[in-house]
Design a protein around this motif. Structure first.
Motif, PDB file in Angstrom:
ATOM      1  N   LEU A  24      10.677   1.127  -5.721  1.00 58.07           N
ATOM      2  CA  LEU A  24       9.742   1.407  -4.633  1.00 58.07           C
ATOM      3  C   LEU A  24       9.549   0.125  -3.829  1.00 58.07           C
ATOM      4  N   ALA A  25       9.901   0.159  -2.548  1.00 65.86           N
ATOM      5  CA  ALA A  25       9.747  -0.998  -1.671  1.00 65.86           C
ATOM      6  C   ALA A  25       8.684  -0.693  -0.638  1.00 65.86           C
ATOM      7  N   ILE A  26       7.668  -1.556  -0.573  1.00 62.97           N
ATOM      8  CA  ILE A  26       6.562  -1.403   0.368  1.00 62.97           C
ATOM      9  C   ILE A  26       6.697  -2.500   1.413  1.00 62.97           C
ATOM     10  N   ARG A  34      12.607 -12.512   8.666  1.00 61.77           N
ATOM     11  CA  ARG A  34      11.150 -12.354   8.607  1.00 61.77           C
ATOM     12  C   ARG A  34      10.862 -11.054   7.862  1.00 61.77           C
ATOM     13  N   VAL A  35      10.416 -11.187   6.637  1.00 58.37           N
ATOM     14  CA  VAL A  35      10.187 -10.028   5.780  1.00 58.37           C
ATOM     15  C   VAL A  35       8.949 -10.260   4.930  1.00 58.37           C
ATOM     16  N   SER A  36       8.057  -9.271   4.905  1.00 57.55           N
ATOM     17  CA  SER A  36       6.963  -9.259   3.937  1.00 57.55           C
ATOM     18  C   SER A  36       7.037  -7.921   3.212  1.00 57.55           C
ATOM     19  N   GLU A  37       7.219  -7.975   1.915  1.00 61.98           N
ATOM     20  CA  GLU A  37       7.390  -6.729   1.177  1.00 61.98           C
ATOM     21  C   GLU A  37       7.015  -6.900  -0.289  1.00 61.98           C
ATOM     22  N   ILE A  38       6.711  -5.766  -0.891  1.00 60.84           N
ATOM     23  CA  ILE A  38       6.460  -5.677  -2.325  1.00 60.84           C
ATOM     24  C   ILE A  38       7.491  -4.715  -2.893  1.00 60.84           C
ATOM     25  N   VAL A  39       8.198  -5.136  -3.929  1.00 58.28           N
ATOM     26  CA  VAL A  39       9.227  -4.296  -4.547  1.00 58.28           C
ATOM     27  C   VAL A  39       8.839  -4.035  -6.003  1.00 58.28           C
TER      28      VAL A  39
END
Length: 483
Positions: free
Chosen positions: A362-364, A335-340
């Motif tokens: 940069l990982a948000i 379960r992952v929600s991210e912006i890279v």
């Protein structure tokens, strides 16, 4: 009319669908957290409205059970819950009929903000909006909150917007997307526009590509009937992922104000290139008996996708040549929600080929463990020459801000309070919704015309193999969703 952001001394919030799952799991627990934090006005009133035949005592009992099940604040004890329940009332209302509306109107007070949350099926939006207006429950400062889906294509979205506009001005309509209420999403704007460090680099000259991932470990479960009519494209890409893409790609607004921010988001959507068939991957999970997607679908031969990955191009000067890769799916590994945001490698390495090429990243992280980290290159400690290694500069909000920092609010509680305050910055405007459907519809139409079947993928993996190839052929790779 543009709704004013005004100080709130008190409010009346009516939750249509007040006995439903969303109200019990998210809306009322969110309000309870604000109450427990001392941020609910003393005279605030929350009215559940539904067809269920119950009195206020029975409704409060139901809410008490919901808070103990779904709110971590319930551990503060029955006294706190009792205090919150004193703000709760109930009205039995027939959304499509005449019963209950006069009694509901009598519960509303003059001179306070009135907000109406439509936690109901979309086909009821028009009926409720009409009755609020014609029966005198709303005024010029009233707000309505509508949940997704905002239509299922451009035609139905336009129809819904026209219906709501018949009874309410755009400045009174709050189309809620809970992803925009997450602390990290808002911090994305702070990082971009509040730091000279990043904004000069936020373009195709310095950024190689961007990845946006929303991965879930759960399947469709009991939502199979709804999901089979929607699929990942309508359920996630058209709204959640689209909004995240807009916040990453948009130009700096002139001011941090609702329409200024939403104007820039709209420009991004209108700049999206059409997606070629070979740049989008559909998938459908399978596994042991009872864990296949089709076991929960209405049609055992269903071709609805539970996974989508695609390569998206933004056709403007800032992003020309920098692709955005989007993916979302159910029954994935983590379960992952991210912006890279993957930056380009230095144009020339002074350390030679043996040192290895490196690129900053940069990982948000939106969930879990909201925060962000920036990977930078350093020399690996020890003798043996100049060997480079990547290390993260990590900022997990819960750790970085410390135990004395204010607790990060849930997305729903933040957005509900924004509604009360009249702040539409984190809500979608009608033209945004229509522009998103105008871009999404041709992709779905191509699948239907070509009778494209989704590729099968095993539960607990990272999705179909074709989604990996989507990046591999560009010489890139997805960030591992286990990280």
């Amino acid at each position: 009319m543009v709704s004013r952001v005004i100080p709130v001394d008190t409010f009346d919030l009516v939750i249509f669908g007040g006995t439903g799952d969303l109200a019990r799991r998210k809306i009322l627990p969110g309000l309870f957290r604000r109450f427990a934090a001392g941020q609910m006005p003393e005279a605030a009133q929350v009215i559940g409205a539904a067809r269920s035949d119950m009195d206020v005592t029975e409704y409060r009992s139901m809410i008490r059970d919901a808070l103990k099940e779904f709110s971590d604040k319930a551990e503060q004890g029955d006294d706190v819950i009792d205090g919150f329940l004193e703000h709760i009332d109930y009205a039995q209302v027939d959304a499509q009929g005449d019963d209950g509306w006069d009694a509901l109107r009598e519960k509303l007070r003059d001179g306070v903000v009135r907000a109406f949350y439509f936690s109901v099926a979309p086909f009821l939006f028009g009926d409720i909006a009409e009755r609020l207006k014609t029966r005198g429950l709303s005024d010029d400062q009233s707000r309505i909150v509508v949940e997704k889906p905002f239509g299922r294509d451009l035609e139905t979205a336009r129809s819904l917007n026209r219906t709501l506009a018949t009874f309410f001005d755009e400045g009174q309509i709050y189309r809620i997307d809970h992803y925009l209420g997450k602390e990290t999403v808002q911090n994305l704007m702070a990082v971009r526009f509040g730091n000279i460090l990043f904004e000069p680099l936020w373009n195709s000259q310095f950024i190689d590509h961007v990845q946006i991932t929303v991965a879930e470990t759960v399947g469709v479960g009991g939502r199979g009937s709804y999901y089979d009519k929607s699929g990942a494209m309508r359920d996630m890409v058209q709204n959640h992922l689209m909004q995240l893409l807009c916040l990453i790609a948009m130009e700096p607004p002139a001011r941090f104000e609702p329409d200024a921010v939403r104007d820039e988001k709209l420009k991004v959507i209108r700049a999206l290139e059409p997606v070629a068939p070979n740049e989008v991957v559909r998938g459908q999970y399978e596994g042991a008996e009872g864990e296949n997607y089709v076991d929960h679908a209405e049609d055992p031969r269903s071709t609805t996708e539970s996974f989508v990955a695609m390569k998206v191009q933004v056709a403007n000067w800032r992003w020309q040549g920098t692709p955005f890769y989007l993916r979302t799916g159910k029954k994935l590994r983590s379960r992952v929600s991210e912006i890279v945001v993957r930056f380009r490698e230095p144009p020339h390495s002074i350390f030679g080929k043996d040192a290895g090429g490196r690129a900053n990243e940069l990982a948000i992280r939106l969930q879990p463990d909201e925060g962000m980290d920036l990977r930078v290159t350093i020399k690996e400690p020890g003798p043996g020459g100049m060997r480079l290694v990547d290390v993260p500069l990590d900022m997990t909000f819960a750790e970085a801000l410390g135990p004395d920092a204010e607790e990060v609010p849930d997305a729903y509680e933040r957005l509900i309070m924004d509604v009360i305050r009249g702040n539409q910055t984190l809500f979608m405007r009608g033209d945004e919704v229509e522009a998103a459907w105008a871009w999404t519809d041709p992709i779905i139409a191509n699948w239907e015309e070509a009778k494209v079947r989704p590729a099968k993928y095993d539960s607990g993996t990272s999705g179909p193999e074709a989604s990996l190839e989507l990046l591999h052929r560009d010489g890139r790779r997805w960030r591992d969703i286990r990280t």
